[in-house]
Scaffold this active site. Structure first.
Site, PDB file in Angstrom:
ATOM      1  CE  LYS A 129     -13.450  23.066  -3.735  1.00  0.00           C
ATOM      2  NZ  LYS A 129     -12.676  24.149  -4.415  1.00  0.00           N
ATOM      3  CE1 TYR A 134      -9.099  20.691  -6.897  1.00  0.00           C
ATOM      4  CE2 TYR A 134      -8.797  19.957  -4.650  1.00  0.00           C
ATOM      5  CZ  TYR A 134      -9.557  20.580  -5.604  1.00  0.00           C
ATOM      6  OH  TYR A 134     -10.785  21.114  -5.273  1.00  0.00           O
ATOM      7  CG  ASN A 176     -13.878  27.696  -4.305  1.00  0.00           C
ATOM      8  OD1 ASN A 176     -13.760  26.589  -3.795  1.00  0.00           O
ATOM      9  ND2 ASN A 176     -13.426  27.978  -5.512  1.00  0.00           N
ATOM     10  CG  HIS A 197     -14.449  19.922  -7.488  1.00  0.00           C
ATOM     11  ND1 HIS A 197     -13.496  20.440  -8.325  1.00  0.00           N
ATOM     12  CD2 HIS A 197     -14.890  18.775  -8.068  1.00  0.00           C
ATOM     13  CE1 HIS A 197     -13.357  19.621  -9.370  1.00  0.00           C
ATOM     14  NE2 HIS A 197     -14.204  18.601  -9.239  1.00  0.00           N
ATOM     15  CD  GLU A 243     -13.069  15.963 -11.367  1.00  0.00           C
ATOM     16  OE1 GLU A 243     -12.209  16.772 -11.756  1.00  0.00           O
ATOM     17  OE2 GLU A 243     -14.234  16.301 -11.073  1.00  0.00           O
TER      18      GLU A 243
HETATM   19  P1  ATP Z   1     -13.057  23.443  -8.837  1.00  0.00           P
HETATM   20  O1  ATP Z   1     -12.055  22.723  -9.713  1.00  0.00           O
HETATM   21  O2  ATP Z   1     -12.773  23.316  -7.349  1.00  0.00           O
HETATM   22  O3  ATP Z   1     -14.470  23.102  -9.168  1.00  0.00           O
HETATM   23  P2  ATP Z   1     -12.694  25.766 -10.459  1.00  0.00           P
HETATM   24  O4  ATP Z   1     -12.719  24.842 -11.630  1.00  0.00           O
HETATM   25  O5  ATP Z   1     -13.641  26.912 -10.425  1.00  0.00           O
HETATM   26  O6  ATP Z   1     -12.944  24.994  -9.102  1.00  0.00           O
HETATM   27  P3  ATP Z   1      -9.805  25.683 -10.621  1.00  0.00           P
HETATM   28  O7  ATP Z   1      -9.089  26.696 -11.428  1.00  0.00           O
HETATM   29  O8  ATP Z   1      -9.977  24.288 -11.161  1.00  0.00           O
HETATM   30  O9  ATP Z   1     -11.233  26.309 -10.221  1.00  0.00           O
HETATM   31  O10 ATP Z   1      -9.094  25.611  -9.202  1.00  0.00           O
HETATM   32  C1  ATP Z   1      -9.310  24.516  -8.334  1.00  0.00           C
HETATM   33  C2  ATP Z   1      -9.459  25.036  -6.922  1.00  0.00           C
HETATM   34  O11 ATP Z   1      -8.217  25.609  -6.515  1.00  0.00           O
HETATM   35  C3  ATP Z   1     -10.474  26.173  -6.755  1.00  0.00           C
HETATM   36  O12 ATP Z   1     -11.810  25.747  -6.602  1.00  0.00           O
HETATM   37  C4  ATP Z   1      -9.968  26.831  -5.491  1.00  0.00           C
HETATM   38  O13 ATP Z   1     -10.365  26.107  -4.320  1.00  0.00           O
HETATM   39  C5  ATP Z   1      -8.446  26.727  -5.664  1.00  0.00           C
HETATM   40  N1  ATP Z   1      -7.876  27.915  -6.301  1.00  0.00           N
HETATM   41  C6  ATP Z   1      -8.018  28.297  -7.592  1.00  0.00           C
HETATM   42  N2  ATP Z   1      -7.347  29.437  -7.844  1.00  0.00           N
HETATM   43  C7  ATP Z   1      -6.773  29.785  -6.665  1.00  0.00           C
HETATM   44  C8  ATP Z   1      -5.940  30.864  -6.241  1.00  0.00           C
HETATM   45  N3  ATP Z   1      -5.556  31.829  -7.090  1.00  0.00           N
HETATM   46  N4  ATP Z   1      -5.542  30.895  -4.951  1.00  0.00           N
HETATM   47  C9  ATP Z   1      -5.893  29.924  -4.073  1.00  0.00           C
HETATM   48  N5  ATP Z   1      -6.672  28.873  -4.402  1.00  0.00           N
HETATM   49  C10 ATP Z   1      -7.110  28.801  -5.682  1.00  0.00           C
HETATM   50 MG    MG Z   2     -11.536  23.058 -11.724  1.00  0.00          MG
END
Ligand code: ATP
Ligand code: MG
Length: 140
Positions: free
Chosen positions: A11, A51, A114, A117, A128
């Site tokens: 990212k 997304y 973070n 992804h 994806e």
């Molecule tokens: P990813 O899909 O990116 O691999 P993940 O599956 O761990 O991560 P998801 O719940 O799918 O997490 O959320 C997608 C992305 O949205 C997260 O990786 C993060 O960048 C962002 N995100 C998730 N929760 C929050 C939040 N509470 N506030 C801000 N950003 C968030």
């Molecule tokens: Mg996710």
């Protein structure tokens, strides 16, 4: 266990800090092989499409702004049980909850920024991967 594929994004927070190699090394050390990789600057349309499942979440528009704030590196990773293997080395979404030795514990700046992804199922991995790569761009 079968050899499968998953989809990864390094990212903007990570590319900005020049961590593409460091993150990739952690993926490789976890037993994943990079079988496709490209650096792109996502358009808003691409980020919103990617997304789309999070469209109703309160953080959606901020997340899209973040994902287009700098280049990302999209990758296809191959390995035994690749989806789980990648999720394990990524660590929890919120770096505050991530285990020692994971990418997010080591490098993530926040729950949003973070660093990586990773697909959450084989089914989503296939969707994806197809979103960003043509079959001939993937060389196993
Ligand atoms: P990813 O899909 O990116 O691999 P993940 O599956 O761990 O991560 P998801 O719940 O799918 O997490 O959320 C997608 C992305 O949205 C997260 O990786 C993060 O960048 C962002 N995100 C998730 N929760 C929050 C939040 N509470 N506030 C801000 N950003 C968030
Ligand atoms: Mg996710």
């Amino acid at each position: 266990m079968a050899v499968t594929r998953t989809f990864s994004i390094i990212k903007p927070d990570a590319t900005r800090r020049n961590l593409t190699g460091a993150v990739t090394a952690m993926l490789e050390d976890a037993g994943l092989r990079v079988v496709a990789s490209k650096r792109i600057h996502m358009t808003r349309e691409q980020a919103e499409g990617f997304y789309a499942v999070h469209r109703e979440r309160p953080f959606f528009s901020e997340l899209v702004d973040f994902m287009i704030s700098a280049p990302v590196v999209v990758q296809v990773l191959e390995g035994e049980d690749a989806v789980k293997r990648n999720r394990d080395v990524m660590g929890a979404t919120n770096p505050a909850d991530a285990a020692e030795g994971t990418i997010r514990k080591t490098y993530a700046e926040s729950i949003e920024a973070n660093s990586v992804h990773g697909s959450d199922s084989d089914e989503n991995a296939a969707i994806e991967i197809a979103f960003f790569f043509k079959p001939e761009e993937i060389v196993g």
